[in-house]
Design a protein around this motif. Structure first.
Motif, short mmCIF file in Angstrom:
data_model
loop_
_atom_site.label_atom_id
_atom_site.label_comp_id
_atom_site.label_asym_id
_atom_site.label_seq_id
_atom_site.Cartn_x
_atom_site.Cartn_y
_atom_site.Cartn_z
N SER A 4 9.79 65.39 17.88
CA SER A 4 10.58 66.67 16.80
C SER A 4 8.69 67.05 16.51
CB SER A 4 10.80 65.03 15.38
OG SER A 4 11.06 64.11 16.66
N ALA A 5 9.48 68.03 14.69
CA ALA A 5 8.49 68.72 13.87
C ALA A 5 8.62 68.40 12.33
CB ALA A 5 9.50 69.44 13.88
N SER A 6 9.23 67.67 12.89
CA SER A 6 8.65 67.07 11.16
C SER A 6 9.86 65.32 10.91
CB SER A 6 9.66 67.70 10.04
OG SER A 6 8.91 67.00 8.69
N LEU A 7 9.92 65.07 10.46
CA LEU A 7 10.53 63.88 9.60
C LEU A 7 12.04 63.99 9.62
CD1 LEU A 7 9.98 60.98 8.04
CD2 LEU A 7 10.52 61.83 5.90
N GLY A 8 12.84 64.96 9.03
CA GLY A 8 13.85 65.19 9.31
C GLY A 8 14.83 64.97 10.88
N GLU A 9 14.00 65.54 11.61
CA GLU A 9 13.97 65.65 12.98
C GLU A 9 13.66 64.54 13.71
OE1 GLU A 9 13.46 70.26 11.74
OE2 GLU A 9 12.19 68.50 11.67
N TYR A 10 12.87 63.80 13.55
CA TYR A 10 12.62 61.87 13.84
C TYR A 10 14.16 61.44 13.36
CZ TYR A 10 11.25 57.74 13.75
OH TYR A 10 11.23 56.19 14.20
N GLN A 11 14.73 61.30 12.21
CA GLN A 11 15.74 60.74 11.33
C GLN A 11 16.82 61.39 12.85
OE1 GLN A 11 15.57 58.40 10.05
NE2 GLN A 11 13.71 58.71 8.24
N GLN A 12 17.42 62.46 13.33
CA GLN A 12 18.41 62.90 14.30
C GLN A 12 17.61 61.90 15.78
OE1 GLN A 12 17.72 67.08 13.74
NE2 GLN A 12 19.77 67.03 13.71
N GLY A 13 16.44 61.83 15.97
CA GLY A 13 15.98 61.51 17.39
C GLY A 13 16.36 59.53 17.46
N LYS A 14 16.02 59.41 16.02
CA LYS A 14 15.66 57.81 15.94
C LYS A 14 17.05 57.10 16.20
CE LYS A 14 13.94 54.26 14.13
NZ LYS A 14 14.28 53.34 13.79
N PRO A 15 18.58 57.76 16.35
CA PRO A 15 19.69 56.62 16.95
C PRO A 15 19.24 56.74 18.99
CG PRO A 15 20.30 57.83 15.38
CD PRO A 15 18.63 58.45 15.69
N VAL A 16 18.55 57.78 18.63
CA VAL A 16 18.47 57.87 20.68
C VAL A 16 18.15 56.56 21.12
CG1 VAL A 16 18.14 59.44 22.79
CG2 VAL A 16 19.80 60.43 20.51
N LEU A 17 16.81 57.11 20.47
CA LEU A 17 15.33 55.91 20.60
C LEU A 17 15.54 54.76 20.41
CD1 LEU A 17 12.28 57.35 21.34
CD2 LEU A 17 11.77 56.89 19.19
N ASP A 18 16.35 54.13 19.55
CA ASP A 18 16.32 52.90 19.69
C ASP A 18 17.35 52.50 20.59
OD1 ASP A 18 15.71 52.85 16.72
OD2 ASP A 18 17.13 53.12 15.82
N LEU A 19 18.75 53.02 21.07
CA LEU A 19 19.26 52.53 22.25
C LEU A 19 17.98 52.58 23.40
CD1 LEU A 19 22.46 54.96 21.34
CD2 LEU A 19 22.82 52.38 21.42
N LEU A 20 17.20 53.45 23.68
CA LEU A 20 16.54 53.13 24.77
C LEU A 20 15.90 52.23 24.69
CD1 LEU A 20 15.29 57.61 24.78
CD2 LEU A 20 16.17 56.16 26.84
#
Length: 267
Positions: free
Chosen positions: A55-71
């Motif tokens: 992720s570029a920064s914190l906001g983008e990380y928050q977008q990726g977090k739900p996918v990461l949790d499922l993985l």
């Protein structure tokens, strides 16, 4: 064009070294990458199976977090590697200890990319939103490592849709899949010959919904809100604040505001 791209990266490296002498934020960015490969080698062994999300920064990380949790749920034995381009995202998530490893992303030079992938050797790679890095994508494709983009947005003005960006567009087309936020992005990709995209919306809504379900009251905010309605504007930039100030100056009864700027500093 690839030669020009790599030449620009070389100039950028020199510029970063100079800027780090005068700018604390740039200095932290540089320091965080100083012993990066040594630290990576200490954290990751050749036997580890890994999933890498950038992720570029914190906001983008928050977008990726739900996918990461499922993985994480589906592949609990895999080591999760999270990288950031900026110090703001890195500093916050590093302190939270949310994954096996949190690092800065090495700059997109050919040598950095090969060295990074040799160590991490990911089974799957996720780039969030706008993170289009040519040498990373090219090397991932050479190694046949599945790579996807999540919560991406595409616009006509992006340089790879111009005549001088066709070389990069051809590399993007070879990405395994694009999960885009809206119909405009999906149609734009289809217009340029992509057949590997689907509309999935903005995963940040999933993140906000989950956080709302597990919310914890913040005393100072509860006291400030009292019996009023409260509008919170997060990660705001100057243009956002100009608009919000116009709204605040309407002096709407029983409405309070909290503004959380994208960057908090003396200015």
């Amino acid at each position: 064009m690839r030669i020009a791209y790599n030449f620009i990266l070389l100039i950028a490296q020199i510029g970063i070294l100079i800027a780090a002498l005068f700018n604390r934020k740039v200095s932290r960015w540089q320091e965080g990458r100083t012993n990066l490969f040594i630290e990576l080698s200490d954290k990751i062994s050749s036997e580890d199976k890994t999933i890498w999300m950038h992720s570029a920064s914190l906001g983008e990380y928050q977008q990726g977090k739900p996918v990461l949790d499922l993985l994480k749920e589906k592949f609990p034995s895999y080591k999760i590697i999270i990288t950031f381009f900026s110090s703001s995202g890195y500093d916050v998530i590093k302190k939270q200890n949310v994954s096996d490893t949190v690092f800065y992303m090495p700059l997109d030079t050919i040598s950095n990319v090969r060295r990074f992938l040799d160590i991490v050797n990911p089974t799957l790679v996720l780039f969030v939103k706008y993170e289009f890095w040519f040498n990373y994508l090219l090397e991932l494709q050479k190694r046949a490592i599945p790579t996807v983009f999540i919560s991406s947005i595409f616009r006509d003005q992006q340089y790879f849709f111009s005549w001088y960006g066709k070389w990069f567009l051809n590399i993007l087309k070879k990405t395994d899949y694009f999960f885009v936020q809206d119909d405009t992005s999906n149609k734009l990709l289809e217009k340029h010959g992509f057949n590997n995209s689907i509309i999935t919306g903005d995963s940040r809504f999933d993140r906000v919904h989950k956080q709302e379900q597990n919310k914890k009251p913040v005393g100072i905010i509860v006291a400030f809100k009292a019996n009023s309605k409260l509008l919170i504007a997060g990660s705001t930039w100057n243009k956002d604040i100009e608009t919000i100030c116009d709204f605040i100056n309407q002096d709407i009864e029983n409405l309070k505001f909290i503004i959380a700027p994208h960057e908090v500093n003396t200015e």
